[in-house]
Design a protein around this motif. Sequence first.
Motif, PDB file in Angstrom:
ATOM      1  N   THR A  21       0.661  -1.144  -0.005  1.00  0.00           N
ATOM      2  CA  THR A  21      -0.066   0.118  -0.012  1.00  0.00           C
ATOM      3  C   THR A  21       0.716   1.099   0.092  1.00  0.00           C
ATOM      4  N   LEU A  22       0.439   2.155  -1.034  1.00  0.00           N
ATOM      5  CA  LEU A  22       1.503   3.437  -0.813  1.00  0.00           C
ATOM      6  C   LEU A  22       0.732   4.383   0.041  1.00  0.00           C
ATOM      7  N   LEU A  23       1.486   5.192   0.343  1.00  0.00           N
ATOM      8  CA  LEU A  23       1.056   6.350   1.359  1.00  0.00           C
ATOM      9  C   LEU A  23       1.004   7.656   0.596  1.00  0.00           C
ATOM     10  N   GLY A  24       0.116   8.565   0.873  1.00  0.00           N
ATOM     11  CA  GLY A  24       0.314  10.010   0.516  1.00  0.00           C
ATOM     12  C   GLY A  24      -0.337  10.236  -0.889  1.00  0.00           C
ATOM     13  N   GLY A  42       8.382   5.835  -3.678  1.00  0.00           N
ATOM     14  CA  GLY A  42       7.243   6.031  -2.867  1.00  0.00           C
ATOM     15  C   GLY A  42       7.565   5.327  -1.263  1.00  0.00           C
ATOM     16  N   GLN A  43       6.471   5.875  -0.579  1.00  0.00           N
ATOM     17  CA  GLN A  43       6.616   5.349   0.902  1.00  0.00           C
ATOM     18  C   GLN A  43       5.347   4.412   0.925  1.00  0.00           C
ATOM     19  N   PHE A  44       5.617   3.197   1.694  1.00  0.00           N
ATOM     20  CA  PHE A  44       4.864   2.177   1.835  1.00  0.00           C
ATOM     21  C   PHE A  44       4.564   1.486   3.049  1.00  0.00           C
ATOM     22  N   VAL A  45       3.232   1.149   3.191  1.00  0.00           N
ATOM     23  CA  VAL A  45       3.100   0.592   4.642  1.00  0.00           C
ATOM     24  C   VAL A  45       3.974  -0.424   5.093  1.00  0.00           C
ATOM     25  N   SER A  46       4.593  -1.293   4.287  1.00  0.00           N
ATOM     26  CA  SER A  46       5.604  -2.303   4.490  1.00  0.00           C
ATOM     27  C   SER A  46       6.882  -1.545   4.934  1.00  0.00           C
TER      28      SER A  46
END
Length: 119
Positions: A30-33, A96-100
């Motif tokens: 899941t990608l954030l933002g 990107g920044q991800f939940v993981s």
Amino acid sequence: MHQLFSYGTLQLPQVQLQTFGRLLHGTQDTLLGYVLGELKITDPEVVKTSGKEVHPILRYTGDAKDRVEGTIFTLSEAELTQSDSYEVAQYTRVLGQFVSTQQAWVYVCAETESRRLKG
């Protein structure tokens, strides 16, 4: 090797076979933002490959509550270059920044990304 997050047509088997010559295997993340929008594609080769005239596109919000589900694939340097060639000019590739907490490249809206970077 490179990690690439896909939330749209790069997840389609026919796009993977046409672009990379193989089916990709990946993990859900899941990608954030970012939020999903739509982009009308005018490049006939991309439309032919994907079978779609409208593709999803990500727009930056910076709000960690905004999340986009997709798949992270592992690609070679050559395959990453091939994916760059598949994407039209309205997309740009960013990390990107991800939940993981994994790091992966992701194609986002070039226009909104440019505005974000200018502040």
